[in-house]
Motif scaffolding. Structure first.
Motif, PDB file in Angstrom:
ATOM      1  N   ARG A 195       2.944  18.592   4.830  1.00 17.56           N
ATOM      2  CA  ARG A 195       2.784  17.521   3.863  1.00 17.56           C
ATOM      3  C   ARG A 195       1.310  17.276   3.617  1.00 17.56           C
ATOM      4  O   ARG A 195       0.526  17.199   4.551  1.00 17.56           O
ATOM      5  N   VAL A 196       0.956  17.199   2.341  1.00 16.59           N
ATOM      6  CA  VAL A 196      -0.394  16.803   1.969  1.00 16.59           C
ATOM      7  C   VAL A 196      -0.338  15.339   1.565  1.00 16.59           C
ATOM      8  O   VAL A 196       0.494  14.951   0.739  1.00 16.59           O
ATOM      9  N   GLN A 197      -1.190  14.524   2.154  1.00 13.61           N
ATOM     10  CA  GLN A 197      -1.202  13.107   1.824  1.00 13.61           C
ATOM     11  C   GLN A 197      -2.627  12.643   1.555  1.00 13.61           C
ATOM     12  O   GLN A 197      -3.592  13.253   2.014  1.00 13.61           O
ATOM     13  N   ALA A 198      -2.743  11.594   0.774  1.00  8.26           N
ATOM     14  CA  ALA A 198      -4.054  11.022   0.481  1.00  8.26           C
ATOM     15  C   ALA A 198      -4.713  10.565   1.777  1.00  8.26           C
ATOM     16  O   ALA A 198      -4.044  10.110   2.707  1.00  8.26           O
ATOM     17  N   SER A 199      -6.032  10.705   1.838  1.00  8.13           N
ATOM     18  CA  SER A 199      -6.750  10.320   3.052  1.00  8.13           C
ATOM     19  C   SER A 199      -6.679   8.821   3.304  1.00  8.13           C
ATOM     20  O   SER A 199      -6.750   8.371   4.442  1.00  8.13           O
ATOM     21  N   ALA A 200      -6.552   8.039   2.237  1.00  9.58           N
ATOM     22  CA  ALA A 200      -6.483   6.590   2.384  1.00  9.58           C
ATOM     23  C   ALA A 200      -5.349   6.046   1.524  1.00  9.58           C
ATOM     24  O   ALA A 200      -5.004   6.612   0.481  1.00  9.58           O
ATOM     25  N   ALA A 201      -4.759   4.942   1.963  1.00 10.15           N
ATOM     26  CA  ALA A 201      -3.694   4.299   1.190  1.00 10.15           C
ATOM     27  C   ALA A 201      -4.273   3.644  -0.059  1.00 10.15           C
ATOM     28  O   ALA A 201      -5.441   3.243  -0.092  1.00 10.15           O
ATOM     29  N   VAL A 202      -3.444   3.567  -1.108  1.00  7.30           N
ATOM     30  CA  VAL A 202      -3.872   2.935  -2.360  1.00  7.30           C
ATOM     31  C   VAL A 202      -2.993   1.708  -2.605  1.00  7.30           C
ATOM     32  O   VAL A 202      -1.818   1.679  -2.224  1.00  7.30           O
ATOM     33  N   GLY A 250      -6.294  12.404  -4.673  1.00 10.49           N
ATOM     34  CA  GLY A 250      -7.733  12.463  -4.514  1.00 10.49           C
ATOM     35  C   GLY A 250      -8.196  13.880  -4.249  1.00 10.49           C
ATOM     36  O   GLY A 250      -7.391  14.797  -4.070  1.00 10.49           O
ATOM     37  N   ALA A 251      -9.508  14.076  -4.207  1.00  7.55           N
ATOM     38  CA  ALA A 251     -10.057  15.418  -3.974  1.00  7.55           C
ATOM     39  C   ALA A 251      -9.958  15.815  -2.506  1.00  7.55           C
ATOM     40  O   ALA A 251      -9.732  16.973  -2.173  1.00  7.55           O
ATOM     41  N   GLU A 252     -10.169  14.857  -1.612  1.00 10.58           N
ATOM     42  CA  GLU A 252     -10.100  15.125  -0.180  1.00 10.58           C
ATOM     43  C   GLU A 252      -8.858  14.461   0.389  1.00 10.58           C
ATOM     44  O   GLU A 252      -8.713  13.247   0.327  1.00 10.58           O
ATOM     45  N   GLU A 311       0.851  -1.188   0.000  1.00 11.27           N
ATOM     46  CA  GLU A 311       0.000   0.000   0.000  1.00 11.27           C
ATOM     47  C   GLU A 311       0.886   1.236   0.000  1.00 11.27           C
ATOM     48  O   GLU A 311       1.986   1.229   0.543  1.00 11.27           O
ATOM     49  N   ARG A 312       0.373   2.266  -0.617  1.00  6.99           N
ATOM     50  CA  ARG A 312       1.123   3.515  -0.712  1.00  6.99           C
ATOM     51  C   ARG A 312       0.179   4.662  -0.418  1.00  6.99           C
ATOM     52  O   ARG A 312      -0.982   4.654  -0.841  1.00  6.99           O
ATOM     53  N   ARG A 313       0.668   5.652   0.310  1.00  4.50           N
ATOM     54  CA  ARG A 313      -0.116   6.858   0.560  1.00  4.50           C
ATOM     55  C   ARG A 313       0.606   8.024  -0.104  1.00  4.50           C
ATOM     56  O   ARG A 313       1.610   8.519   0.413  1.00  4.50           O
ATOM     57  N   PRO A 314       0.125   8.450  -1.267  1.00  2.00           N
ATOM     58  CA  PRO A 314       0.791   9.546  -1.982  1.00  2.00           C
ATOM     59  C   PRO A 314       0.919  10.783  -1.091  1.00  2.00           C
ATOM     60  O   PRO A 314      -0.016  11.160  -0.378  1.00  2.00           O
TER      61      PRO A 314
END
Length: 333
Positions: A260-267, A217-219, A43-46
């Protein structure tokens, strides 16, 4: 003598030829069997780094609820909590009211509502009321109002609360930043009396040129130290008061910094050894499932020096670990 000289070179040449017939042990050691390794799921969290800056708005202005001549005023630096004297107009003291909203009507026995509750909160804070605020103007509230009114210069026996007795200073105690109506000034209802300090109204977020990218993502989430707040990608600012307050605390004492801005969920991603990824002509990126298979085009989404993360759309389950050591592979791209 000449024959002897010629014999020596001939003998040396024979020794070189014999040595050349023996396989080079370093070359033999360099030949290894193709190594195929399984692809692992991960899993990765951009994440992206952004610059932050606290934006401030003008402070709250405490306005006069009545007209007259200012005969005294709180000094700069004073902190106005419930009941503190804000100003005197025509020698009558006007006291601070800390509440979510100001009073908008006179309140007397039998009245009900949120404004009655705010009045009761004030009377409790100033020591005039001991009952629990319930939003109903009863006998105990009337007695408290009578006592408050007497201290405000109103006639004895008054049971109706006049909003002109207080100055609303906002939802928190107000520190005086500047005096807008000095002693001797004439003021009317709504006229400025005092101004509080500038307040943090937003935290500006400088996104990289071209934006943060769809993978976030948007959020998303904005992280500064231990603080994490929601962030709408592309908005360029955080404006929620609670989130702004948390970020200001995290940045303090500075008013600018990085986060740091990161995605709310891992992809999900596929993880492969970095050596398995080949860049071909035209910038194509490939992996080989094994030494006999055609190359598979992949999209790299992250990774480091030892492993690379691929978009799961590649669909590979195994990769040739070191395609550079295998002859005869089909070219990438």
């Amino acid at each position: 003598m000449v024959a002897a000289i010629l014999v020596v070179p001939a003998a040396a040449l024979g020794a070189w030829a014999a040595a050349a017939a023996v396989p080079d042990p370093t070359q033999a050691g360099a030949r290894v069997a193709p190594v195929v390794a399984p692809v692992t799921s991960a899993e990765r969290r951009p994440t992206a780094t952004v610059s932050l800056e606290v934006r401030r708005a003008a402070g709250l202005v405490a306005a006069s609820p009545t007209s007259g001549t200012v005969t005294a005023t709180a000094p700069v630096g004073a902190v106005l909590d419930d009941g503190a004297e804000v100003v005197r107009i025509d020698d009558r003291p006007l006291r601070a009211m800390v509440a979510a909203a100001p009073l908008w009507r006179s309140l007397g026995p039998g009245d009900q509502g949120e404004d009655v509750r705010r009045l009761q909160d004030l009377l409790v804070a100033t020591g005039h009321l001991t009952a629990t605020p319930d939003g109903r103007f009863g006998a105990s509230t009337a007695r408290a109002v009578t006592a408050f009114a007497r201290e405000s210069g109103a006639p004895r026996g008054v049971t109706t609360f006049d909003p002109a007795w207080v100055v609303w200073v906002g939802p928190e105690p107000l520190r005086v930043e500047s005096v807008e109506a000095p002693v001797g000034a004439q003021v009317g209802p709504g006229g400025p009396l005092l101004t509080g300090p500038a307040v943090a109204s937003a935290v500006a977020v400088a996104e990289p040129q071209g934006g943060l990218g769809p993978e976030l993502g948007a959020e998303a989430e904005l992280l500064v130290g231990p603080v994490t707040v929601p962030y709408a990608v592309g908005s360029g600012a955080v404006t929620d008061p609670a989130a702004v307050a948390a970020l200001v605390t995290a940045l303090a004492p500075a008013t600018a910094g990085t986060g740091r801005v990161q995605a709310s969920a891992a992809v999900p991603v596929l993880s492969v050894p970095a050596s398995a990824v080949v860049t071909g002509d035209g910038g194509a990126v490939c992996v080989y499932p094994d030494e006999r298979s055609a190359p598979v085009a992949v999209t790299v989404v992250g990774g480091g020096a030892s492993t690379v993360q691929l978009d799961p759309a590649a669909g590979v389950t195994a990769v040739l670990v070191d395609p550079g050591a295998v002859d005869g592979l089909a070219p990438c791209g």
